[in-house]
Design a protein around this motif. Structure first.
Motif, PDB file in Angstrom:
ATOM      1  N   ARG A 258       0.778  -1.104   0.101  1.00  0.00           N
ATOM      2  CA  ARG A 258      -0.184  -0.012  -0.004  1.00  0.00           C
ATOM      3  C   ARG A 258       1.021   1.088   0.041  1.00  0.00           C
ATOM      4  NH1 ARG A 258      -5.120  -1.407  -1.651  1.00  0.00           N
ATOM      5  NH2 ARG A 258      -5.634  -3.188  -0.531  1.00  0.00           N
ATOM      6  N   GLY A 259       0.356   2.256  -0.988  1.00  0.00           N
ATOM      7  CA  GLY A 259       1.050   3.594  -0.794  1.00  0.00           C
ATOM      8  C   GLY A 259       2.116   3.555  -1.897  1.00  0.00           C
TER       9      GLY A 259
ATOM     10  N   VAL B 231     -16.055   6.267   2.258  1.00  0.00           N
ATOM     11  CA  VAL B 231     -15.899   5.282   1.205  1.00  0.00           C
ATOM     12  C   VAL B 231     -14.777   4.328   1.667  1.00  0.00           C
ATOM     13  CG1 VAL B 231     -15.621   4.594  -1.211  1.00  0.00           C
ATOM     14  CG2 VAL B 231     -17.038   6.448  -0.559  1.00  0.00           C
ATOM     15  N   ARG B 232     -15.046   3.061   2.191  1.00  0.00           N
ATOM     16  CA  ARG B 232     -13.928   2.020   2.354  1.00  0.00           C
ATOM     17  C   ARG B 232     -14.392   0.944   1.819  1.00  0.00           C
ATOM     18  NH1 ARG B 232     -12.598   6.444   3.919  1.00  0.00           N
ATOM     19  NH2 ARG B 232     -11.778   7.029   5.962  1.00  0.00           N
ATOM     20  N   GLY B 233     -12.997  -0.055   1.729  1.00  0.00           N
ATOM     21  CA  GLY B 233     -13.265  -1.362   1.211  1.00  0.00           C
ATOM     22  C   GLY B 233     -13.021  -1.388  -0.140  1.00  0.00           C
ATOM     23  N   LEU B 234     -12.898  -0.171  -0.895  1.00  0.00           N
ATOM     24  CA  LEU B 234     -12.465  -0.340  -2.506  1.00  0.00           C
ATOM     25  C   LEU B 234     -11.024  -0.368  -2.702  1.00  0.00           C
ATOM     26  CD1 LEU B 234     -14.498   2.671  -4.014  1.00  0.00           C
ATOM     27  CD2 LEU B 234     -14.955   0.415  -4.371  1.00  0.00           C
TER      28      LEU B 234
ATOM     29  N   ARG C 204      -3.846   7.662   2.063  1.00  0.00           N
ATOM     30  CA  ARG C 204      -3.374   6.701   3.185  1.00  0.00           C
ATOM     31  C   ARG C 204      -4.506   6.118   3.904  1.00  0.00           C
ATOM     32  NH1 ARG C 204      -2.742   6.466   8.273  1.00  0.00           N
ATOM     33  NH2 ARG C 204      -3.711   8.396   8.679  1.00  0.00           N
ATOM     34  N   ARG C 205      -5.526   6.791   4.259  1.00  0.00           N
ATOM     35  CA  ARG C 205      -6.613   6.339   4.718  1.00  0.00           C
ATOM     36  C   ARG C 205      -7.237   5.327   4.145  1.00  0.00           C
ATOM     37  NH1 ARG C 205      -8.754   9.351   9.353  1.00  0.00           N
ATOM     38  NH2 ARG C 205     -10.790   9.303   8.384  1.00  0.00           N
ATOM     39  N   LEU C 206      -7.456   5.518   2.630  1.00  0.00           N
ATOM     40  CA  LEU C 206      -8.276   4.809   1.765  1.00  0.00           C
ATOM     41  C   LEU C 206      -7.238   3.502   1.505  1.00  0.00           C
ATOM     42  CD1 LEU C 206      -9.556   7.483  -0.613  1.00  0.00           C
ATOM     43  CD2 LEU C 206     -10.986   6.230   0.957  1.00  0.00           C
ATOM     44  N   GLY C 207      -6.219   3.641   2.023  1.00  0.00           N
ATOM     45  CA  GLY C 207      -5.334   2.213   1.297  1.00  0.00           C
ATOM     46  C   GLY C 207      -4.758   2.265  -0.014  1.00  0.00           C
TER      47      GLY C 207
ATOM     48  N   ALA D 116     -10.049  13.317  -1.616  1.00  0.00           N
ATOM     49  CA  ALA D 116     -10.624  13.662  -0.391  1.00  0.00           C
ATOM     50  C   ALA D 116     -11.850  13.511  -0.376  1.00  0.00           C
ATOM     51  CB  ALA D 116     -10.212  15.349  -0.677  1.00  0.00           C
ATOM     52  N   ALA D 117     -13.010  13.622  -1.504  1.00  0.00           N
ATOM     53  CA  ALA D 117     -14.271  13.214  -1.147  1.00  0.00           C
ATOM     54  C   ALA D 117     -14.463  11.758  -1.178  1.00  0.00           C
ATOM     55  CB  ALA D 117     -14.846  13.656  -2.713  1.00  0.00           C
ATOM     56  N   LEU D 118     -13.704  10.653  -1.358  1.00  0.00           N
ATOM     57  CA  LEU D 118     -13.888   9.482  -1.002  1.00  0.00           C
ATOM     58  C   LEU D 118     -13.572   9.329   0.654  1.00  0.00           C
ATOM     59  CD1 LEU D 118     -12.157   7.729  -3.867  1.00  0.00           C
ATOM     60  CD2 LEU D 118     -14.727   7.650  -3.724  1.00  0.00           C
ATOM     61  N   ASP D 119     -12.552   9.881   0.921  1.00  0.00           N
ATOM     62  CA  ASP D 119     -12.542   9.779   2.448  1.00  0.00           C
ATOM     63  C   ASP D 119     -13.464  10.556   3.065  1.00  0.00           C
ATOM     64  OD1 ASP D 119     -10.794   9.085   4.621  1.00  0.00           O
ATOM     65  OD2 ASP D 119      -9.922  11.209   4.590  1.00  0.00           O
TER      66      ASP D 119
END
Length: 426
Positions: A4-5, A38-41, A114-117, A31-34
């Motif tokens: 990741r990253g 939105v998680r798991g994508l 980072r938060r979205l992985g 930024a909008a996804l966070d």
């Protein structure tokens, strides 16, 4: 194993969503996804450059109280529009005009990534193939092949065909720092048409003050041709003198340059079933003004809301079809010289409430408001431009489609030159 990253391995990578390009549009999507949780994508960002720092500046209007407020460099509820005949101060409430530099946007996007992985691939997208079920993105160099359910592509692209009118908004700005107070931090200069007007096109200056000693002072032209470096510097020097700014104790801390397309040429927002274009490539640039940021922000928010609800990440058109038609007519009238730019914008602000004009320029007015705006222009030349545009559309349908020339993307470079070097980026 995929990390990741960052990605350097060459094995295939399967993801739900791939973002091609990592500039403003992609940063706003992350930024909008966070923001919408939105998680798991499985997300990949494909871009050879990790964007950092102040490489561009956006200006836009909207209501105070958005999630962007902590990132703003400055905002104003009073702006000035000037012509050789008069200087008009407009009260924008309940709206405000705001300035946002890229550094905070990129920082927020990096944290969201980072938060979205999300997986970052530091290579360009060399080829994109959509078979209707999945999209295969082949990257350059040693980058991996990416297989995605959906691709959001914000890379610069030419229009699908040539426009009936093709202009450019091109500009250079100086970030000026003064030893003593010389700017009014409570009021921005939105358009100052007292600059010498080009033979073909429109010119104006503007001033975005961050404090009473620091401001972005910019010279802008709408027209078909760019200036030379010397031409931009001469125009900015002239505008600085027109503003009455002191010749001593004033330093250029940064230089900004930009070129934005102003054309009625089409930019297809969904060229294939599972590829969605964002930013200028997806039609976010308003042809009659060059404003882009608000539409990019709307696109990002709509994409995130759709994915959060389990829907396809396809935003609504950046502007209503009727607005694209009005832009085509206005561009034609300006290009043919049947209306003058300073007069055109002066009448808009003189005969309409400021909020209506700003929402019109942003593509968010109602049909009734648009009739009022159109009635404030000189009707005879606009009717002639409407007729000419209609005839041109008919001719376009009757002749074979020809490829469109490349149009420079919306780019504003903001280097910080050492004092006295005069270096600047293109």
């Amino acid at each position: 194993m995929w990390q990741r990253g960052a990605v350097t391995d060459s094995a295939p990578l399967d993801v739900d969503l791939a973002l091609l390009g990592g500039g403003g549009a992609a940063s706003l999507v992350l930024a909008a996804l966070d923001r919408h949780g939105v998680r798991g994508l499985r997300i990949a960002v494909v871009d050879p450059v990790r964007r950092r720092g102040q490489d561009r500046t956006w200006a836009f209007w909207g209501h105070p109280g958005s999630d962007l407020d902590p990132l703003l460099s400055a905002s104003w509820q009073r702006v000035e529009v000037a012509t050789p005949a008069r200087r008009r101060v407009l009260e924008l409430a309940p709206l405000r005009y705001a300035m946002l530099r890229s550094g905070p946007v990129y920082d927020r996007a990096a944290e969201a990534e980072r938060r979205l992985g999300a997986i970052r691939i530091g290579a360009p997208a060399a080829a994109v193939h959509d078979d209707g079920d999945r999209v295969v993105v082949r990257t350059g160099g040693d980058g991996p092949t990416v297989r995605a359910d959906w691709v959001l592509d914000s890379r610069p692209r030419p229009p699908a065909r040539p426009g009936r009118t093709t202009w450019l908004q091109h500009f250079r700005g100086w970030w000026l720092e003064s030893d003593r107070p010389v700017f009014d931090p409570d009021r921005a200069v939105l358009m100052d048409f007292r600059t010498p007007q080009p033979r073909r096109g429109v010119s104006f200056g503007y001033v975005l003050p961050v404090s009473d000693r620091y401001a972005l002072v910019e010279y802008t032209e709408f027209g078909p041709e760019l200036l030379t470096d010397a031409g931009y510097d001469a125009a900015l020097t002239g505008y600085r003198d027109l503003l009455g700014l002191p010749g001593d104790g004033l330093r250029v801390r940064e230089v900004e340059n930009g070129v934005i397309p102003m054309t009625d040429a089409p930019f297809p927002a969904r060229p294939t079933p599972r590829v969605v274009r964002l930013g200028t490539a997806g039609g976010a640039t308003r042809p009659s003004t060059g404003f882009t940021f608000s539409a990019m922000y709307r696109q990002a928010d709509q994409v995130a809301r759709a994915l959060a609800a389990g829907r396809a990440p396809v935003p609504a058109p950046a502007y209503p079809r009727r607005h694209r038609w009005m832009d085509a007519v206005a561009l034609r009238a300006l290009d043919r010289g049947s209306v003058g730019g300073p007069e055109f914008f002066d009448r808009l602000f003189d005969r309409n409430p400021p909020e209506r004009v700003l929402r019109f320029l942003d593509g968010t007015t109602s049909p009734a408001e648009e009739v009022a705006v159109m009635n404030s222009t000189r009707l005879r030349p606009m009717i002639a431009a409407t007729a000419g545009d209609a005839a041109h559309r008919v001719r376009d349908r009757l002749r074979p489609t020809r490829p469109a020339p490349a149009i420079p993307a919306a780019v504003v470079a903001t280097p910080t030159p050492p004092p006295g070097t005069g270096n600047r980026s293109t």
